[in-house]
Design a protein around this motif. Structure first.
Motif, PDB file in Angstrom:
ATOM      1  N   LYS A  22       0.692  -1.072  -0.119  1.00  0.00           N
ATOM      2  CA  LYS A  22      -0.052   0.058  -0.195  1.00  0.00           C
ATOM      3  C   LYS A  22       0.784   1.208  -0.026  1.00  0.00           C
ATOM      4  O   LYS A  22       0.550   2.077   0.807  1.00  0.00           O
ATOM      5  CB  LYS A  22      -0.885  -0.085   1.075  1.00  0.00           C
ATOM      6  CG  LYS A  22      -1.946  -1.297   1.233  1.00  0.00           C
ATOM      7  CD  LYS A  22      -2.587  -1.198   2.634  1.00  0.00           C
ATOM      8  CE  LYS A  22      -3.495  -2.610   2.533  1.00  0.00           C
ATOM      9  NZ  LYS A  22      -4.249  -2.737   3.903  1.00  0.00           N
ATOM     10  N   LYS A  23       2.132   1.254  -0.859  1.00  0.00           N
ATOM     11  CA  LYS A  23       2.703   2.406  -1.010  1.00  0.00           C
ATOM     12  C   LYS A  23       2.903   2.904  -2.581  1.00  0.00           C
ATOM     13  O   LYS A  23       2.525   2.101  -3.381  1.00  0.00           O
ATOM     14  CB  LYS A  23       4.216   1.947  -0.696  1.00  0.00           C
ATOM     15  CG  LYS A  23       4.037   1.626   1.047  1.00  0.00           C
ATOM     16  CD  LYS A  23       5.578   1.192   1.395  1.00  0.00           C
ATOM     17  CE  LYS A  23       5.769   0.789   3.051  1.00  0.00           C
ATOM     18  NZ  LYS A  23       6.928   0.616   3.236  1.00  0.00           N
ATOM     19  N   ILE A  24       3.430   3.873  -2.727  1.00  0.00           N
ATOM     20  CA  ILE A  24       3.654   4.179  -4.003  1.00  0.00           C
ATOM     21  C   ILE A  24       5.313   4.164  -4.221  1.00  0.00           C
ATOM     22  O   ILE A  24       6.004   4.562  -3.118  1.00  0.00           O
ATOM     23  CB  ILE A  24       3.398   5.985  -4.295  1.00  0.00           C
ATOM     24  CG1 ILE A  24       1.939   5.956  -4.188  1.00  0.00           C
ATOM     25  CG2 ILE A  24       3.949   6.422  -5.672  1.00  0.00           C
ATOM     26  CD1 ILE A  24       1.329   7.442  -4.419  1.00  0.00           C
ATOM     27  N   GLN A  65      12.611   5.709  -0.922  1.00  0.00           N
ATOM     28  CA  GLN A  65      12.045   4.588  -0.141  1.00  0.00           C
ATOM     29  C   GLN A  65      10.766   4.732   0.405  1.00  0.00           C
ATOM     30  O   GLN A  65      10.895   5.956   1.260  1.00  0.00           O
ATOM     31  CB  GLN A  65      13.164   3.570   0.596  1.00  0.00           C
ATOM     32  CG  GLN A  65      14.355   3.169  -0.171  1.00  0.00           C
ATOM     33  CD  GLN A  65      15.513   2.594   0.674  1.00  0.00           C
ATOM     34  OE1 GLN A  65      15.018   1.977   1.839  1.00  0.00           O
ATOM     35  NE2 GLN A  65      16.856   2.579   0.383  1.00  0.00           N
ATOM     36  N   ASP A  66       9.870   3.951   0.523  1.00  0.00           N
ATOM     37  CA  ASP A  66       8.626   4.129   1.477  1.00  0.00           C
ATOM     38  C   ASP A  66       7.972   5.409   1.183  1.00  0.00           C
ATOM     39  O   ASP A  66       7.593   5.942   2.359  1.00  0.00           O
ATOM     40  CB  ASP A  66       9.328   3.769   3.089  1.00  0.00           C
ATOM     41  CG  ASP A  66       9.930   2.411   3.227  1.00  0.00           C
ATOM     42  OD1 ASP A  66       9.762   1.504   2.653  1.00  0.00           O
ATOM     43  OD2 ASP A  66      11.201   2.692   4.241  1.00  0.00           O
ATOM     44  N   TRP A  67       7.469   5.343   0.254  1.00  0.00           N
ATOM     45  CA  TRP A  67       6.640   6.396  -0.251  1.00  0.00           C
ATOM     46  C   TRP A  67       5.106   6.126   0.524  1.00  0.00           C
ATOM     47  O   TRP A  67       4.467   5.513  -0.162  1.00  0.00           O
ATOM     48  CB  TRP A  67       6.753   6.784  -1.702  1.00  0.00           C
ATOM     49  CG  TRP A  67       5.811   7.970  -2.077  1.00  0.00           C
ATOM     50  CD1 TRP A  67       4.636   8.770  -1.324  1.00  0.00           C
ATOM     51  CD2 TRP A  67       5.677   8.596  -3.282  1.00  0.00           C
ATOM     52  NE1 TRP A  67       3.808   9.505  -1.895  1.00  0.00           N
ATOM     53  CE2 TRP A  67       4.703   9.679  -3.255  1.00  0.00           C
ATOM     54  CE3 TRP A  67       6.504   8.574  -4.419  1.00  0.00           C
ATOM     55  CZ2 TRP A  67       4.375  10.437  -4.334  1.00  0.00           C
ATOM     56  CZ3 TRP A  67       6.362   9.331  -5.268  1.00  0.00           C
ATOM     57  CH2 TRP A  67       5.324  10.258  -5.520  1.00  0.00           C
ATOM     58  N   GLU A 107       4.836  10.956   2.205  1.00  0.00           N
ATOM     59  CA  GLU A 107       5.901  10.743   3.428  1.00  0.00           C
ATOM     60  C   GLU A 107       6.803   9.606   3.124  1.00  0.00           C
ATOM     61  O   GLU A 107       6.484   8.559   2.645  1.00  0.00           O
ATOM     62  CB  GLU A 107       5.012  10.175   4.547  1.00  0.00           C
ATOM     63  CG  GLU A 107       3.898  11.083   5.008  1.00  0.00           C
ATOM     64  CD  GLU A 107       3.320  10.668   6.343  1.00  0.00           C
ATOM     65  OE1 GLU A 107       2.482  11.516   7.024  1.00  0.00           O
ATOM     66  OE2 GLU A 107       3.044   9.478   6.469  1.00  0.00           O
ATOM     67  N   THR A 108       8.160  10.036   3.089  1.00  0.00           N
ATOM     68  CA  THR A 108       9.230   8.949   2.669  1.00  0.00           C
ATOM     69  C   THR A 108      10.086   8.546   3.859  1.00  0.00           C
ATOM     70  O   THR A 108      10.204   9.062   4.788  1.00  0.00           O
ATOM     71  CB  THR A 108      10.107   9.591   1.446  1.00  0.00           C
ATOM     72  OG1 THR A 108      11.142  10.643   2.195  1.00  0.00           O
ATOM     73  CG2 THR A 108       9.175  10.324   0.446  1.00  0.00           C
ATOM     74  N   LEU A 141      11.228  12.550   4.099  1.00  0.00           N
ATOM     75  CA  LEU A 141      10.951  13.967   3.271  1.00  0.00           C
ATOM     76  C   LEU A 141       9.224  13.862   3.260  1.00  0.00           C
ATOM     77  O   LEU A 141       8.477  12.918   3.028  1.00  0.00           O
ATOM     78  CB  LEU A 141      11.045  13.644   1.670  1.00  0.00           C
ATOM     79  CG  LEU A 141      10.541  14.576   0.619  1.00  0.00           C
ATOM     80  CD1 LEU A 141      11.056  15.995   1.084  1.00  0.00           C
ATOM     81  CD2 LEU A 141      11.147  14.005  -0.590  1.00  0.00           C
ATOM     82  N   ASN A 142       8.589  14.752   3.681  1.00  0.00           N
ATOM     83  CA  ASN A 142       7.140  14.998   4.173  1.00  0.00           C
ATOM     84  C   ASN A 142       6.454  16.319   3.299  1.00  0.00           C
ATOM     85  O   ASN A 142       6.910  17.321   3.654  1.00  0.00           O
ATOM     86  CB  ASN A 142       6.927  15.038   5.515  1.00  0.00           C
ATOM     87  CG  ASN A 142       5.559  15.021   5.982  1.00  0.00           C
ATOM     88  OD1 ASN A 142       4.665  14.831   5.021  1.00  0.00           O
ATOM     89  ND2 ASN A 142       5.179  15.167   7.172  1.00  0.00           N
ATOM     90  N   ALA A 143       5.729  16.034   2.472  1.00  0.00           N
ATOM     91  CA  ALA A 143       4.850  17.058   1.756  1.00  0.00           C
ATOM     92  C   ALA A 143       3.418  16.895   2.230  1.00  0.00           C
ATOM     93  O   ALA A 143       2.849  16.020   1.894  1.00  0.00           O
ATOM     94  CB  ALA A 143       4.913  16.723   0.171  1.00  0.00           C
TER      95      ALA A 143
END
Length: 488
Positions: free
Chosen positions: A48-50, A60-62, A136-137, A217-219
């Motif tokens: 359930k990730k992009i 990693q881990d978007w 969120e990565t 990295l958080n948008a």
């Protein structure tokens, strides 16, 4: 000048140390000449990730995450329905909270990816929203080495946006709207940012630690506690992600997309508004009469600068009775004894338009003159009293008072119809007078994430703020130049 160039000038021109951004010379040989292939954005349905697949970027881990009713949830906790494999189009369902999050990725013509998403309340009760993060990565690596990676944030204010190195502990690793990363040695450009910013407050952050490098990295878009009503849906600001070799091209493409997505297209002026601040190098309050200062210098401009396109003079504070801001239609007969009609006509004869300084979110503490009745149209503090925008005004007559006796300026509620009507009518009246230029100031007063506003359907912050600016423009007219200052 193209609209995207104008937008870029607002966001980039103040950047300090821009030479640090420069790439290696074009004739350099070696791996710096290699252009990274466009990145591919895919859905990892199992986790359930992009996923972002790129030869130049490791990301990693978007995940996707949000705050709802005080709870922190993310895509790993959701039920997923896949609507399309590629580009990803899917729904995330959170049954316990009643939230349905629809996410759609689309490839941009420039090889970037746009991520659109919408939140819907499927429950029978309002849902209080906080930060909603379409990205969120975990770890992020731009090229093979962090040594040459610099980044350009957006300060989100009238202040400069300063270039930094991602590994520098003194760099500000937060931004409004967007980040532009660039590995100068390897020519890898990575852009993450929002191309819409009219609804919820868009922000970005990242972390850096040695030896882990860049991570977290958080948008996100901050809804500030706004309540999504049952059966209601709301858009999340659109995210733009690009990988390439040219940071300038990415910025220009981002600007094009931002202009195209804007609900109101930017006003493009054929000629720059050249003018004079009507008190520079003189004391118009206590030494000379303001009217004499303005007319003397207007005549000098016409005599000595004719042909240079100087067509504006703006007057600050002294035009209002007592020099106290807030009652914008009052007139200071001591400083301008001949009245506004005379002043505007004399300037017109010299081919000069009169401008004013106005802080549209302000009312003064006395609520005098045209402000009478606006007491209940202000934002309120925690104790229920009017929210102070500026404590102890220091201009005009107020400057002669002891500090403790100077009046305060309070903040108009940008969602209150009475406040909006007052501002709209004020600028419409000033337009009838002949005013065609404003420095609209202290705009940050109305841009805060304040939940005690009149209209709970407006998202606090960005959406509420835009309501007031729309009222200003509606009253002032399209042919009036607005210079924004001291605001977002």
């Amino acid at each position: 000048m193209n609209m995207h160039r104008q937008l870029l000038s607002l966001l980039v021109i103040f950047c300090a140390g821009v030479t640090a951004w420069s790439a290696a010379p074009k004739n350099d040989a070696g791996p710096s000449e290699t252009k990274p292939a466009p990145a591919t954005v895919r859905l990892n349905a199992k986790e359930k990730k992009i996923e972002l697949t790129s030869q130049a970027i490791t990301l990693q881990d978007w995940n996707l995450g949000l705050e709802a009713n005080g709870q922190r949830i993310d895509s790993a906790m959701a039920e997923m329905e896949i609507l399309r494999e590629q580009p990803p189009h899917f729904r995330l369902s959170f049954p316990k909270l009643g939230i349905l999050w629809t996410v759609r990725a689309e490839a941009d013509v420039a090889g970037a990816t746009l991520l659109y998403s919408t939140l819907e309340n499927k429950s029978s009760k309002p849902i209080k929203l906080g930060k909603v993060s379409p990205m969120e990565t975990g770890p992020v690596r731009i090229g093979q080495s962090d040594e040459s990676v610099v980044f350009l944030p957006e300060s989100g204010s009238q202040g400069p946006s300063r270039l930094g190195r991602i590994a520098d502990p003194n760099s500000d690793r937060s931004s409004q709207i967007k980040f532009q990363f660039y590995n100068r040695a390897e020519r890898v450009a990575f852009h993450v940012g929002f191309v819409t910013f009219t609804h919820a407050n868009p922000q970005l952050q990242f972390k850096y630690s040695d030896p882990a490098g860049m991570h977290g990295l958080n948008a996100f878009c901050d809804f500030g506690g706004w309540q999504l009503q049952p059966g209601q849906s709301t858009p999340v600001e659109t995210l733009y992600v690009a990988v390439g070799s040219d940071p300038y091209a990415q910025l220009e493409r981002w600007a094009d997309l931002a202009v195209a997505a804007a609900p109101v297209r930017p006003r493009v002026w054929d000629d720059p508004p050249i003018g004079w601040v009507g008190f520079t190098f003189v004391d118009q309050f206590f030494v000379e009469r303001y009217e004499d200062v303005v007319l003397r210098n207007a005549a000098a401009i016409q005599r000595r600068l004719k042909g240079f396109g100087v067509h504006y003079i703006w007057v600050s504070i002294g035009n209002m009775e007592g020099g106290i801001p807030g009652d914008w239609l009052s007139w200071n007969r001591c400083a301008f004894p001949s009245g506004h009609e005379y002043l505007i006509e004399r300037l017109r004869q010299l081919d000069i338009k009169l401008g004013f300084w106005v802080a549209p979110f302000w009312v003064n503490g006395a609520f005098s003159g045209g402000q009478n009745g606006l007491q209940d149209a202000t934002l309120k503090g925690r104790d229920g009293s009017p929210l102070i925008a500026y404590e102890h005004l220091m201009w005009g007559q107020a400057s002669t008072m002891p500090v403790e006796k100077r009046p305060n300026a309070y903040t108009l509620d940008p969602t209150n119809p009475k406040a909006l009507g007052y501002i709209r009518d004020t600028f419409a009246t000033l337009r009838q007078w002949g005013i065609r230029y404003y420095m609209i100031d202290f705009l940050g007063a109305g841009a805060g994430m304040n939940n005690a506003q009149h209209d709970p359907t407006a998202v606090p912050g960005v959406e509420a703020y835009c309501k007031m600016l729309a009222a200003v423009r509606e009253g002032a007219g399209d042919d009036t130049y607005l210079l924004a200052s001291s605001g977002p």
